[in-house]
Structure formats: structure tokens, C-alpha cells
Scaffold this active site. Sequence first.
Site, PDB file in Angstrom:
ATOM      1  N   SER A 123       0.860  -1.178   0.000  1.00 44.62           N
ATOM      2  CA  SER A 123       0.000   0.000   0.000  1.00 44.62           C
ATOM      3  C   SER A 123       0.892   1.221   0.000  1.00 44.62           C
ATOM      4  CB  SER A 123      -0.884   0.004   1.254  1.00 44.62           C
ATOM      5  OG  SER A 123      -1.532   1.245   1.424  1.00 44.62           O
ATOM      6  N   TYR A 136      -1.651  -0.588  10.425  1.00 44.84           N
ATOM      7  CA  TYR A 136      -1.664  -0.837   8.983  1.00 44.84           C
ATOM      8  C   TYR A 136      -0.331  -0.473   8.353  1.00 44.84           C
ATOM      9  CZ  TYR A 136      -3.752  -1.100   4.278  1.00 44.84           C
ATOM     10  OH  TYR A 136      -4.054  -1.444   2.994  1.00 44.84           O
TER      11      TYR A 136
END
Length: 267
Positions: A123, A136
Site C-alpha cells: 500500500s 496498517y
Amino acid sequence: MTQGRRVLVTGGASGLGAALVEAFAARGDRVVSTDLAGADLKLDVTSDDDWERARDWVEEQWGGLDVLVNNAGIAAGGRIDVAGFDEWQRGIEINLYGVVRGCRTFVPMMKRQEGGHIVNTASMAGLVHPPAMAPYTAAKAGVVAMSESLHFELSPWRIKVQAVCPSYFRTNLASSFSGADPVPAVMIGRLVDKSPLGAEDIAAEVIAGMETDDPLILTDEVGRVAYRDKHADPDTYRKQQHGYGAKIRALTDSAETPNHTSQETDR
């Protein structure tokens, strides 16, 4: 361009995974989609037994694997004093260790073949690290770092490894967020909703990026600019992230409900 590659995609039942399955099939590849449900094969990326069954299927049906796409993942996030340790463990188990398990399962096969390609979905959060997202960003940064290490480690066996780092795009990822802290869920949802890009756009960029030798596949202009600016203009980057931190502090102090948080975040 090589045709008819044998491809396994995790998290292939929806979102980017489903778009990747379609994109590979459209170029003439043989693709097996894996997921918890709704795919060709059932694969829980946290299960060693499921990975062994997937490897056995590949060996029996295809005799080898050309492309492994470690795409399965969940949304995660939260302030350090709000998100529970169980949330950290679940996010890392799926988002990072799921990738580790996939690589450990299929690298021996690819070494025997003297070739292969591993694509790990990370990501932009693995490269640019906003506040209230540590569970995350930590996992996705781990995917980026591991992918770069393996890119060089496995090159003598002609195995290419790349990390995909999209910024926000329209997908169902936000629906997988189930943490105790409402702030990151609202932030993620708003950014996803505003994005002009869909999963099929990101999948097309992944397919194109696989033709390069770059360990990173940056799939969109927003992400490319953010990554470049972090290094080219660090003062502005830090100011921006401190600003996000201040906004989170204001939301915390005001004890807003999640609905009010959405309104504040959109300002």
C-alpha cells in the site's frame, strides 16, 4: 510478452484481487483465484494447512507456478492507545505474515523451476505513514521491505519480486475494518469514496508494472506524488502529517461521535 502464465491470486474473490484475476485471464494467463469463500480454491492466508493444499493443487494441476500474487489483506488502523493489541496481531497476521507464508510456500517450487514472479500487494501506507494508522502502516511497510529484500535475494534464481503500493481507490477494503477506533475507518472511507480510480484501473497498472525491474509498482499519480514529495520536500511532508495529528487530537478532545468525526475529517 509471455503468454499463458500459471497464476495464483490470494484474496481473489473481490476488490483488487478479483480485478487482477480478470486482468490476468484477459491477457491469456491461466489463473486460480483463492479466498476464504467465493473463489476457485479456499485459502485462509493465516493457515499453513491451506497454503500446503494450494501448493499441492498447483503441483497436481499445473506442475509449477509462474506468478504468485499475495493480495489478500484487511483494513487496519487506530490510535496507539485505542486500538487493541489483538487488532495489531490480526492485521500483522493477515497483511504481513500472510505474504510471508505465501512466499515461503512457493519460493522452493520457483527455485526448482529456475524462475518465477512474486507480486505482493502492499500500500502507499507502506511508504507514507499517516497518524492513527500504525497497525496498517507497520504491516504494509514490512511487506515493502521484505519484497525489496527478496527482489535481490531471489534474482540469482531468476525470480522477480515486486511490491504494489496503490493509494486509495474504490474497493471494499474499508468494509473489512472492525477496529475499536472509529477515526481511521472514517478517514479510509472518505478517501476511498473520493477516489476517481477503481480496482480495474489499479489492476491494469499492476500488469504493466510487472514488465519493469522496479521492486516497487506505484499504481497512481496521487501515490507517486506523495512518495516523491516525502523525499523531495520533507519539511512540507512533516508539516502535513503533523496537521493530521492535530486534527485527530481535536477530534479526541471534542469526543465527537463517528458521524461527527466524518464531518470534521472532510473539512
